[in-house]
Design a protein around this motif. Structure first.
Motif, PDB file in Angstrom:
ATOM      1  N   ALA A 204       0.833  -1.210   0.000  1.00 51.86           N
ATOM      2  CA  ALA A 204       0.000   0.000   0.000  1.00 51.86           C
ATOM      3  C   ALA A 204       0.865   1.256   0.000  1.00 51.86           C
ATOM      4  O   ALA A 204       1.959   1.284   0.580  1.00 51.86           O
ATOM      5  N   ASP A 205       0.381   2.298  -0.658  1.00 59.30           N
ATOM      6  CA  ASP A 205       1.071   3.591  -0.699  1.00 59.30           C
ATOM      7  C   ASP A 205       1.108   4.194   0.698  1.00 59.30           C
ATOM      8  O   ASP A 205       0.087   4.257   1.394  1.00 59.30           O
ATOM      9  N   LEU A 206       2.293   4.650   1.121  1.00 62.41           N
ATOM     10  CA  LEU A 206       2.473   5.158   2.479  1.00 62.41           C
ATOM     11  C   LEU A 206       1.608   6.388   2.749  1.00 62.41           C
ATOM     12  O   LEU A 206       1.068   6.562   3.842  1.00 62.41           O
ATOM     13  N   LYS A 207       1.460   7.241   1.749  1.00 62.91           N
ATOM     14  CA  LYS A 207       0.643   8.448   1.912  1.00 62.91           C
ATOM     15  C   LYS A 207      -0.824   8.084   2.127  1.00 62.91           C
ATOM     16  O   LYS A 207      -1.511   8.699   2.949  1.00 62.91           O
ATOM     17  N   ALA A 208      -1.302   7.070   1.420  1.00 64.74           N
ATOM     18  CA  ALA A 208      -2.684   6.631   1.580  1.00 64.74           C
ATOM     19  C   ALA A 208      -2.903   6.058   2.976  1.00 64.74           C
ATOM     20  O   ALA A 208      -3.940   6.304   3.617  1.00 64.74           O
ATOM     21  N   VAL A 209      -1.913   5.296   3.465  1.00 66.78           N
ATOM     22  CA  VAL A 209      -2.012   4.731   4.814  1.00 66.78           C
ATOM     23  C   VAL A 209      -2.022   5.857   5.844  1.00 66.78           C
ATOM     24  O   VAL A 209      -2.786   5.822   6.820  1.00 66.78           O
ATOM     25  N   GLN A 210      -1.195   6.883   5.627  1.00 61.41           N
ATOM     26  CA  GLN A 210      -1.168   8.034   6.527  1.00 61.41           C
ATOM     27  C   GLN A 210      -2.545   8.686   6.622  1.00 61.41           C
ATOM     28  O   GLN A 210      -3.029   9.006   7.713  1.00 61.41           O
ATOM     29  N   GLU A 211      -3.198   8.863   5.479  1.00 63.83           N
ATOM     30  CA  GLU A 211      -4.516   9.496   5.460  1.00 63.83           C
ATOM     31  C   GLU A 211      -5.555   8.644   6.172  1.00 63.83           C
ATOM     32  O   GLU A 211      -6.389   9.153   6.919  1.00 63.83           O
ATOM     33  N   MET A 212      -5.516   7.332   5.948  1.00 69.28           N
ATOM     34  CA  MET A 212      -6.483   6.449   6.600  1.00 69.28           C
ATOM     35  C   MET A 212      -6.271   6.391   8.109  1.00 69.28           C
ATOM     36  O   MET A 212      -7.235   6.329   8.877  1.00 69.28           O
ATOM     37  N   MET A 213      -5.007   6.441   8.524  1.00 71.32           N
ATOM     38  CA  MET A 213      -4.695   6.385   9.955  1.00 71.32           C
ATOM     39  C   MET A 213      -4.935   7.720  10.650  1.00 71.32           C
ATOM     40  O   MET A 213      -5.049   7.788  11.874  1.00 71.32           O
ATOM     41  N   GLY A 214      -4.969   8.804   9.873  1.00 73.06           N
ATOM     42  CA  GLY A 214      -5.151  10.120  10.479  1.00 73.06           C
ATOM     43  C   GLY A 214      -3.894  10.653  11.130  1.00 73.06           C
ATOM     44  O   GLY A 214      -3.960  11.443  12.071  1.00 73.06           O
ATOM     45  N   HIS A 215      -2.715  10.231  10.634  1.00 76.11           N
ATOM     46  CA  HIS A 215      -1.444  10.712  11.172  1.00 76.11           C
ATOM     47  C   HIS A 215      -1.152  12.117  10.650  1.00 76.11           C
ATOM     48  O   HIS A 215      -1.223  12.361   9.449  1.00 76.11           O
ATOM     49  N   ALA A 216      -0.796  13.031  11.538  1.00 76.50           N
ATOM     50  CA  ALA A 216      -0.435  14.381  11.120  1.00 76.50           C
ATOM     51  C   ALA A 216       0.924  14.390  10.424  1.00 76.50           C
ATOM     52  O   ALA A 216       1.160  15.171   9.506  1.00 76.50           O
ATOM     53  N   ASP A 217       1.814  13.514  10.851  1.00 74.12           N
ATOM     54  CA  ASP A 217       3.179  13.472  10.325  1.00 74.12           C
ATOM     55  C   ASP A 217       3.426  12.109   9.680  1.00 74.12           C
ATOM     56  O   ASP A 217       3.218  11.068  10.313  1.00 74.12           O
ATOM     57  N   ILE A 218       3.887  12.111   8.446  1.00 73.93           N
ATOM     58  CA  ILE A 218       4.125  10.838   7.751  1.00 73.93           C
ATOM     59  C   ILE A 218       5.262  10.050   8.399  1.00 73.93           C
ATOM     60  O   ILE A 218       5.377   8.831   8.203  1.00 73.93           O
ATOM     61  N   ALA A 219       6.087  10.718   9.216  1.00 73.33           N
ATOM     62  CA  ALA A 219       7.158  10.005   9.922  1.00 73.33           C
ATOM     63  C   ALA A 219       6.570   8.945  10.853  1.00 73.33           C
ATOM     64  O   ALA A 219       7.181   7.896  11.074  1.00 73.33           O
ATOM     65  N   THR A 220       5.385   9.214  11.385  1.00 69.87           N
ATOM     66  CA  THR A 220       4.717   8.232  12.240  1.00 69.87           C
ATOM     67  C   THR A 220       4.348   7.005  11.423  1.00 69.87           C
ATOM     68  O   THR A 220       4.525   5.864  11.862  1.00 69.87           O
ATOM     69  N   THR A 221       3.834   7.233  10.218  1.00 70.20           N
ATOM     70  CA  THR A 221       3.441   6.125   9.337  1.00 70.20           C
ATOM     71  C   THR A 221       4.661   5.359   8.857  1.00 70.20           C
ATOM     72  O   THR A 221       4.574   4.167   8.565  1.00 70.20           O
ATOM     73  N   GLN A 222       5.805   6.046   8.773  1.00 68.83           N
ATOM     74  CA  GLN A 222       7.045   5.420   8.299  1.00 68.83           C
ATOM     75  C   GLN A 222       7.412   4.205   9.153  1.00 68.83           C
ATOM     76  O   GLN A 222       8.080   3.280   8.673  1.00 68.83           O
ATOM     77  N   THR A 223       6.968   4.201  10.406  1.00 67.22           N
ATOM     78  CA  THR A 223       7.251   3.079  11.303  1.00 67.22           C
ATOM     79  C   THR A 223       6.803   1.758  10.692  1.00 67.22           C
ATOM     80  O   THR A 223       7.486   0.735  10.805  1.00 67.22           O
ATOM     81  N   TYR A 224       5.662   1.784  10.007  1.00 73.88           N
ATOM     82  CA  TYR A 224       5.117   0.544   9.442  1.00 73.88           C
ATOM     83  C   TYR A 224       5.923   0.088   8.230  1.00 73.88           C
ATOM     84  O   TYR A 224       5.993  -1.105   7.950  1.00 73.88           O
ATOM     85  N   LEU A 225       6.554   1.040   7.538  1.00 73.60           N
ATOM     86  CA  LEU A 225       7.431   0.668   6.433  1.00 73.60           C
ATOM     87  C   LEU A 225       8.659  -0.050   6.969  1.00 73.60           C
ATOM     88  O   LEU A 225       9.113  -1.053   6.405  1.00 73.60           O
ATOM     89  N   ASN A 226       9.188   0.438   8.088  1.00 74.36           N
ATOM     90  CA  ASN A 226      10.334  -0.213   8.719  1.00 74.36           C
ATOM     91  C   ASN A 226       9.968  -1.628   9.165  1.00 74.36           C
ATOM     92  O   ASN A 226      10.755  -2.565   9.021  1.00 74.36           O
ATOM     93  N   LEU A 227       8.756  -1.783   9.710  1.00 77.85           N
ATOM     94  CA  LEU A 227       8.288  -3.109  10.103  1.00 77.85           C
ATOM     95  C   LEU A 227       8.202  -4.028   8.890  1.00 77.85           C
ATOM     96  O   LEU A 227       8.539  -5.210   8.957  1.00 77.85           O
ATOM     97  N   SER A 228       7.726  -3.462   7.771  1.00 75.23           N
ATOM     98  CA  SER A 228       7.579  -4.241   6.547  1.00 75.23           C
ATOM     99  C   SER A 228       8.936  -4.718   6.031  1.00 75.23           C
ATOM    100  O   SER A 228       9.098  -5.869   5.619  1.00 75.23           O
ATOM    101  N   VAL A 229       9.932  -3.827   6.067  1.00 72.40           N
ATOM    102  CA  VAL A 229      11.283  -4.189   5.627  1.00 72.40           C
ATOM    103  C   VAL A 229      11.832  -5.314   6.498  1.00 72.40           C
ATOM    104  O   VAL A 229      12.415  -6.286   6.004  1.00 72.40           O
ATOM    105  N   ASN A 230      11.626  -5.194   7.823  1.00 71.51           N
ATOM    106  CA  ASN A 230      12.098  -6.241   8.733  1.00 71.51           C
ATOM    107  C   ASN A 230      11.394  -7.567   8.467  1.00 71.51           C
ATOM    108  O   ASN A 230      11.996  -8.640   8.562  1.00 71.51           O
TER     109      ASN A 230
END
Length: 294
Positions: A255-281
């Motif tokens: 999923a596109d990180l920006k779309a996930v940010q919007e669905m989660m309601g995160h003000a800062d995409i850095a918060t959503t970036q956490t899930y990308l790091n989890l995905s890489v791991n």
């Protein structure tokens, strides 16, 4: 100083469009700060200095408040004194040299897809409560909404024809789509269970407790704990665990990180970036286990 807090709350709501949870936290933080300063003989914003604020931060740390709580208190005082300076109640900002403590963010706890599937199968489809619980869990995992948003949803927030829900956090709102499994669970709940739970009362709430009233956060938290135990899930899960799992599973599946940010309601995409790091791991772990030379 405390006399200026109501005006600041109005400013947060009308100008900053802050959420109710943010306003509640800031108000509590500032009232505690005002009481501390008052006991030290500092009674007006004009008398507050960086030294007195640093003394308060040290007091919070000595009292055992977490780093996250201390950091939020710093954010509260910074926002308040920006407001005070903008209102010309003082010229210099005593928080300009104040620094929040560094927070080491832990990776969020998430469930595997198999654990989520097992959890969602636990509610009893033969009872109104079980049908409601199934719909709530399906919608929570399908949208990643916060538990407060879930329990305060109105029937009118649901668009069954287009399969989306409107989530509200204070004055902010966002539109989140949901899939066919959540749609089926919601249709069953609205057709077969909601009226029974309402017990003749009238409510615009989508989900109600067994008395036909607003469900509490604690009630829903206990509900998830019970179903997790039935599913044999050993992780100590909360409603937020399912929210994290929603986002992590989306990112893991491309999923596109920006779309996930919007669905989660995160003000800062850095918060959503956490899930990308989890995905890489996650990908690294899969590789290590599956590759002949992993």
């Amino acid at each position: 100083m405390e006399r200026l807090i109501p005006g600041f709350m109005t400013y947060l709501m009308q100008v900053k469009n802050a959420s109710k949870s943010t306003m509640s936290s800031y108000e509590r933080d500032l009232k505690r700060l005002a009481a501390f300063l008052d006991a030290k003989g500092v009674h007006t914003p004009e008398d507050v200095t960086a030294t007195s604020l640093n003394s308060y931060i040290l007091f919070l740390e000595r009292e055992g408040f977490s780093t996250a709580t201390v950091s939020r208190n710093v954010a509260s005082m910074k926002s308040f004194f920006h407001y005070v300076c903008d209102s010309n109640r003082r010229l210099n900002d005593p928080t300009s040299q104040i620094r929040a403590p560094h927070i080491d963010r832990k990776a969020p706890e998430i469930l595997s897809v198999e654990e989520v599937e097992s959890l969602l199968e636990q509610p009893d489809p033969g009872t109104a409560k079980g049908i409601r619980d199934k719909a709530m869990l399906e919608l929570l995992y399908a949208t990643g909404m916060r538990v407060t948003e879930l329990i305060t949803l109105k029937v009118t927030d649901l668009n069954q024809r287009l399969s989306y829900v409107i989530c509200r956090d204070g004055e902010k709102e966002r539109v989140i789509p949901y899939g066919p499994k959540a749609q089926a669970a919601l249709e069953t709940y609205l057709k077969d269970a909601r009226e029974e739970l309402l017990k003749g009362t009238i409510s615009d709430l989508l989900f109600v407790n067994c008395s036909g009233n607003l469900m509490s956060r604690q009630g829903f938290w206990k509900l998830i704990k019970q179903y997790a135990a039935k599913a044999g899930i050993e992780t100590d899960i909360t409603p937020h665990t399912i929210r994290h799992s929603f986002a992590a599973h989306l990112v893991q599946n491309g999923a596109d990180l920006k779309a996930v940010q919007e669905m989660m309601g995160h003000a800062d995409i850095a918060t959503t970036q956490t899930y990308l790091n989890l995905s890489v791991n996650h990908v690294k772990n899969v590789y290590a286990k599956a590759h002949p030379r992993g």
